[in-house]
Design a protein around this motif. Structure first.
Motif, short mmCIF file in Angstrom:
data_model
loop_
_atom_site.label_atom_id
_atom_site.label_comp_id
_atom_site.label_asym_id
_atom_site.label_seq_id
_atom_site.Cartn_x
_atom_site.Cartn_y
_atom_site.Cartn_z
N ARG A 198 8.74 -2.09 7.11
CA ARG A 198 9.78 -2.61 6.47
C ARG A 198 9.65 -1.04 5.92
O ARG A 198 8.90 -0.98 4.92
CB ARG A 198 10.11 -3.61 6.09
N ILE A 199 10.33 -0.43 5.97
CA ILE A 199 10.36 1.58 4.87
C ILE A 199 12.00 1.24 4.83
O ILE A 199 12.86 1.24 5.11
CB ILE A 199 10.19 2.75 6.44
N SER A 200 12.09 1.50 3.10
CA SER A 200 13.10 1.48 2.45
C SER A 200 13.06 2.72 1.85
O SER A 200 12.17 3.07 0.83
CB SER A 200 12.84 0.45 2.06
N PHE A 201 14.40 2.97 1.81
CA PHE A 201 14.80 4.84 1.01
C PHE A 201 15.39 4.26 -0.03
O PHE A 201 16.26 4.23 0.43
CB PHE A 201 15.09 5.30 2.01
N LEU A 237 4.39 2.34 -2.47
CA LEU A 237 5.53 3.08 -2.77
C LEU A 237 5.30 4.54 -3.43
O LEU A 237 4.50 4.96 -4.32
CB LEU A 237 6.04 2.34 -4.24
N TYR A 238 6.37 5.27 -3.37
CA TYR A 238 6.69 6.81 -3.35
C TYR A 238 8.04 7.18 -4.19
O TYR A 238 8.84 6.05 -4.15
CB TYR A 238 6.12 7.73 -1.87
N SER A 239 7.36 8.16 -4.86
CA SER A 239 8.51 9.02 -5.46
C SER A 239 9.06 10.02 -5.34
O SER A 239 7.86 10.71 -5.12
CB SER A 239 8.75 8.68 -7.32
N ALA A 248 1.36 9.60 4.11
CA ALA A 248 3.12 10.33 3.65
C ALA A 248 2.90 11.88 3.40
O ALA A 248 2.22 12.06 2.27
CB ALA A 248 3.77 9.81 2.82
N ASP A 249 3.70 12.62 4.32
CA ASP A 249 3.57 14.38 3.37
C ASP A 249 4.86 15.17 3.18
O ASP A 249 5.82 13.82 3.79
CB ASP A 249 2.82 15.01 4.09
N ILE A 250 5.46 15.53 2.28
CA ILE A 250 5.99 16.21 2.09
C ILE A 250 5.55 17.69 2.35
O ILE A 250 4.81 18.20 1.72
CB ILE A 250 7.20 16.33 1.29
N SER A 251 7.03 18.51 2.92
CA SER A 251 6.65 19.91 2.71
C SER A 251 7.05 21.25 2.01
O SER A 251 7.68 20.72 0.87
CB SER A 251 6.39 20.97 4.13
N LEU A 284 10.77 5.92 -1.79
CA LEU A 284 10.86 5.67 -0.63
C LEU A 284 8.84 4.39 -0.61
O LEU A 284 7.85 4.53 -1.50
CB LEU A 284 9.65 5.96 -0.03
N GLU A 285 9.48 2.94 -0.35
CA GLU A 285 8.84 2.05 -0.13
C GLU A 285 8.62 1.42 1.20
O GLU A 285 8.90 1.72 2.22
CB GLU A 285 9.29 0.22 -1.23
N VAL A 286 7.01 1.51 1.68
CA VAL A 286 6.57 0.81 2.86
C VAL A 286 5.62 -0.33 3.03
O VAL A 286 4.86 -0.70 2.40
CB VAL A 286 5.21 2.44 3.71
N GLU A 287 6.33 -0.85 3.92
CA GLU A 287 5.62 -2.36 3.66
C GLU A 287 4.89 -2.87 5.25
O GLU A 287 5.73 -2.57 6.57
CB GLU A 287 6.22 -3.65 3.59
N VAL A 288 3.68 -2.95 4.63
CA VAL A 288 3.14 -3.36 5.89
C VAL A 288 2.35 -4.80 5.98
O VAL A 288 2.02 -5.49 5.50
CB VAL A 288 1.77 -2.56 5.99
N ALA A 289 2.47 -5.47 7.60
CA ALA A 289 2.25 -7.16 7.79
C ALA A 289 1.75 -6.65 9.42
O ALA A 289 2.24 -6.26 10.50
CB ALA A 289 3.00 -8.05 7.08
N ALA A 290 0.84 -7.86 9.49
CA ALA A 290 0.69 -8.00 11.33
C ALA A 290 1.99 -8.42 10.96
O ALA A 290 2.32 -9.75 10.67
CB ALA A 290 -0.60 -8.85 10.92
N ALA A 291 1.54 -8.36 12.22
CA ALA A 291 2.75 -9.54 13.43
C ALA A 291 2.46 -10.29 14.40
O ALA A 291 3.61 -10.55 14.88
CB ALA A 291 3.88 -7.87 13.83
N ASP A 292 1.34 -9.98 15.03
CA ASP A 292 0.69 -10.95 16.45
C ASP A 292 0.25 -11.98 15.63
O ASP A 292 -1.13 -12.19 16.51
CB ASP A 292 -0.72 -9.74 16.76
N GLY A 293 -0.31 -12.68 14.51
CA GLY A 293 -0.79 -13.12 13.45
C GLY A 293 -2.53 -13.08 13.69
O GLY A 293 -3.67 -13.51 12.97
N SER A 294 -2.65 -11.38 13.73
CA SER A 294 -4.14 -11.33 13.20
C SER A 294 -4.58 -10.30 12.22
O SER A 294 -3.65 -10.32 11.65
CB SER A 294 -4.86 -10.45 15.03
N THR A 295 -5.60 -9.54 11.87
CA THR A 295 -6.07 -9.01 10.92
C THR A 295 -6.55 -7.63 11.78
O THR A 295 -6.97 -7.18 12.49
CB THR A 295 -7.36 -9.33 9.92
N HIS A 296 -5.78 -6.59 10.56
CA HIS A 296 -5.48 -5.12 11.82
C HIS A 296 -5.56 -4.68 10.45
O HIS A 296 -5.73 -4.31 9.04
CB HIS A 296 -4.54 -4.70 12.33
N ASP A 297 -7.16 -3.42 10.95
CA ASP A 297 -7.23 -1.99 9.72
C ASP A 297 -6.08 -1.16 9.58
O ASP A 297 -5.76 -0.59 10.97
CB ASP A 297 -8.49 -1.74 10.24
#
Length: 719
Positions: A117-120, A272-274, A157-160, A139-152
């Motif tokens: 879930r990427i929120s500007f 979270l990024y600013s 993120a960068d700007i130029s 800019l906030e980026v939220e990450v969660a497993a979608a398949d019930g498992s655990t992932h590495d």
């Protein structure tokens, strides 16, 4: 590979991409970091149907269309994917996009393993000058497993350096540092050019790209392919800084963060990024006294820019809560006033309108300066403030006062030689150095009417009648000009200056008359009762004559004309909106009814064209009066259509608002929201007239305090 085949088949058979939904509409461009004239970055939706609106498949762009390099990648169980910016590994699957007044949210699926879930968020705080003064976005980026498992999972993120100037040959400098628990990249031009722009981007000030310091955070600056490639292949950065300062386009330096989130399960983790711009001096202004620099207002609240950055980054919770409240208010008020289609327009217009402004000055005398974005870059243009002013009346009338004060300072100091109101305070933002030679673009009747109307609108909303009393002499000067000029307008420009000069403009004349009636109310409220009687008598005498001069009574259906005596022409009579909004009752009800009944007869697919000049195929007007790129289009002005909608019958109101919402959903163009477009085909003239603050006019229905619904009920019954 399979996703590409599905996308191809969707385009081939259906002409659109169905893999991502848009709510509440599919706009021509999605606001990302849209906060000021210089922090103004969007994602194109229209144009290329295969990639339109897909965050991982298009470059974020400045409102002019130039690239603002902004890249995001995610590494899941050793495989890397792109989630923002055009280059890089395979893109994640975009599921949906939602926009509110302050936020754009992208939902992504990473190979059915992880959901993102990427929120500007570009916060707007109309009642909080401290927060509103900061030119930063989240800019906030939220990450969660979608398949019930655990992932590495690792996140990047960068700007130029493209953010710091529109001159790609300009030399860039940069630095890396920390302020308490916030780490940042600082990027700036090696040689600053204060109060100067290249490609409409600022050539001075410090850009900050920041995140929170934590375990697992690394950073790097350097060549784009090197830095991005390192993360793509390894999932980490070297925490090193490139010391080879160079041109923006020399091996394209980028400034990156990597977050090692470790094992991510169904419980989401967020980063979270600013991002923002810190300019100490923001404007040079020719007001009372000599030309002087005005500092950004945030300098009154913070000791330095790092304090400001630290405050902003840690203010996310409060800023989000305030933004959500504003989002809800605008959504609810808009739906209540005119339904879902209206909400589509107001929510898309909010960030764009505020992002043309910058708070400057001191706590003792703050100012709000405005850039005429994309049309010509003027500073503090009166006939741009005018269509924009409903959003300021709705959110905080004090902001309208801060927009108007510089005009009084300049003209009351005798720095403008004409009797009428000045058109703007500077040929190009951020230079508000005025026009002491009187060489601005002359719209004398237009701007006098605008200033008187906006002054009364401000006082009615705020109760601050002293502000009008303080400037009464200047208001009388402008009113006297209207006495001389508004009944039979000379050959001149109106706000629709792209159409050229014209004499006897029906809509322009009625603005002058409404301005005189507004002056009558101002005079009465400030104790000048004789003036009040005189101005009202003149306004009523003029409107009685206008009812004959400006209306094609014998046409079927009858309607107001573009110009006196031109009975086979028409124009949107948007200026009568202020008669209703201010409660003046100068224009008879039957004129509103007549116009409301007329507009459906000239409706095209996406609305009603501004006037008959813009459809050159009718042969009434020579194309030489129009700029070449505009000829051949039946041009609509969405800002003025909403003014008209606000004072029309329910049926006509819904028609006009529905047409604009339809255009937003269907146009193939990919620039930020425009106020000028082809009412038949849906296109519009390039980058001109995009991202402009005039879309603050979308709030016209919300500033009438119940008058519009009453008018619409009456006129619906009469029809």
């Amino acid at each position: 590979m399979f996703q590409n085949i599905v996308r191809f088949l969707a385009i081939f058979f259906f002409g659109f991409v169905s893999s991502s939904t848009f709510s509440p509409a599919r706009p021509p461009s999605i606001p990302l970091a849209v906060r000021s004239p210089y922090l103004n970055t969007w994602l194109a939706v229209g144009g290329d149907e295969a990639t339109g609106g897909h965050l991982a498949e298009r470059w974020p762009r400045f409102y002019t269309g130039s690239i603002n390099g902004w890249v995001g990648m995610i590494r899941v169980d050793g495989e890397t994917y792109s989630w923002m910016g055009q280059p890089g590994p395979d893109p994640v699957t975009q599921v949906s996009v939602e926009y509110t007044s302050t936020k754009s949210v992208f939902t992504m699926n990473v190979n059915d393993m992880v959901e993102m879930r990427i929120s500007f968020l570009s916060p707007i705080a109309p009642d909080d000058m401290k927060r509103q003064s900061l030119v930063f976005s989240y800019l906030e980026v939220e990450v969660a497993a979608a398949d019930g498992s655990t992932h590495d999972v690792q996140l990047y993120a960068d700007i130029s350096a493209e953010w710091i100037s529109g001159d790609l040959s300009a030399l860039a400098n940069w630095d890396y540092g920390a302020v308490d628990d916030v780490v940042y990249h600082k990027i700036f031009r090696q040689t600053e050019l204060k109060y100067s722009e290249s490609g409409d981007k600022a050539d001075w000030g410090n850009w900050y790209w920041a995140t929170g310091a934590a375990d697992g955070v690394s950073y790097q600056s350097g060549e784009d392919n090197v830095v991005r490639g390192l993360f793509a292949t390894s999932g980490f950065l070297e925490s090193s800084a490139d010391d080879n300062f160079r041109a923006i386009n020399a091996q394209w330096p980028v400034f990156a963060f990597s977050h090692d989130l470790g094992a991510v399960g169904t419980h989401s983790q967020s980063v979270l990024y600013s991002i923002g711009l810190a300019q100490t001096d923001a404007i040079q202004f020719n007001g009372a006294g000599d030309v002087r620099p005005l500092k950004s207002l945030w300098t009154e609240y913070f000791g330095n820019e790092l304090e400001a950055l630290h405050f902003f980054h840690h203010d996310y919770s409060t800023a989000s809560s305030m933004a959500a409240s504003l989002d809800s208010k605008i959504e609810e008020d808009s739906i209540s006033a005119a339904g879902e289609n209206y909400m589509i327009i107001t929510t898309l217009s909010t960030r764009q309108s505020f992002a043309a402004t910058q708070l400057v000055g001191s706590l003792g005398q703050p100012y709000l300066f405005l850039k005429e974005i994309s049309s010509n870059g003027n500073t503090q243009t009166v006939d741009v403030i005018f269509p924009a002013h409903p959003i300021f009346l709705y959110t905080n009338p004090y902001l309208l006062k801060l927009l108007l004060i510089p005009h009084f300072e300049n003209q009351e100091a005798g720095k403008y030689p004409h009797d009428w109101a000045i058109h703007d305070l500077g040929t190009h933002y951020p230079n508000a150095t005025g026009h002491p030679e009187g060489d601005d673009e002359h719209m004398p009747l237009e701007e006098c009417g605008n200033m008187l109307i906006m002054m009364l609108a401000y006082a009615q909303k705020s109760g601050d009648w002293d502000f009008l009393a303080d400037h009464y002499e200047m208001l009388v000067q402008w009113a006297e000009f209207l006495v001389d000029e508004s009944l039979i307008p000379e050959h001149q420009l109106s706000t629709d200056d792209f159409a050229g000069k014209m004499a006897n403009q029906t809509n322009l004349a009625v603005k002058g008359m409404i301005g005189l009636e507004a002056m009558s109310v101002i005079a009465s409220a400030t104790g000048h009762l004789e003036d009040a009687d005189d101005y009202s008598a003149i306004a009523h005498d003029y409107i009685d004559q206008w009812l004959t001069l400006g209306i094609a009574h014998d046409e079927s259906p009858p309607h107001t004309t573009l110009g006196y005596g031109l009975n086979d022409t028409y124009g949107l009579l948007y200026n009568i909106y202020e008669d209703a909004a201010l409660g003046l009752d100068l224009v008879p009800d039957w004129v509103y009814d007549m116009q409301s009944s007329f507009y459906p007869f000239v409706e095209a697919r996406y609305g009603v064209a501004l006037d008959t000049r813009h459809d050159w195929t009718k042969g009434r007007y020579p194309t030489r009066i129009l700029k070449p790129r505009l000829t051949g289009m039946p041009l609509a002005r969405s800002d003025w259509e909403i003014f008209v909608a606000a004072v029309s019958s329910l049926e006509t109101r819904n028609m006009l608002i529905g047409d604009i919402a339809k255009w937003i959903n269907e146009t193939t163009t990919d620039h930020p929201l425009t106020d000028l477009y082809d009412s038949k085909l849906g296109g519009y003239p390039g980058i001109m007239f995009t991202a402009r603050p005039v879309m603050g006019a979308a709030f016209a229905l919300l500033t009438m305090e119940g008058k519009a619904p009453v008018l619409q009920r009456q006129r619906a019954s009469a029809a």
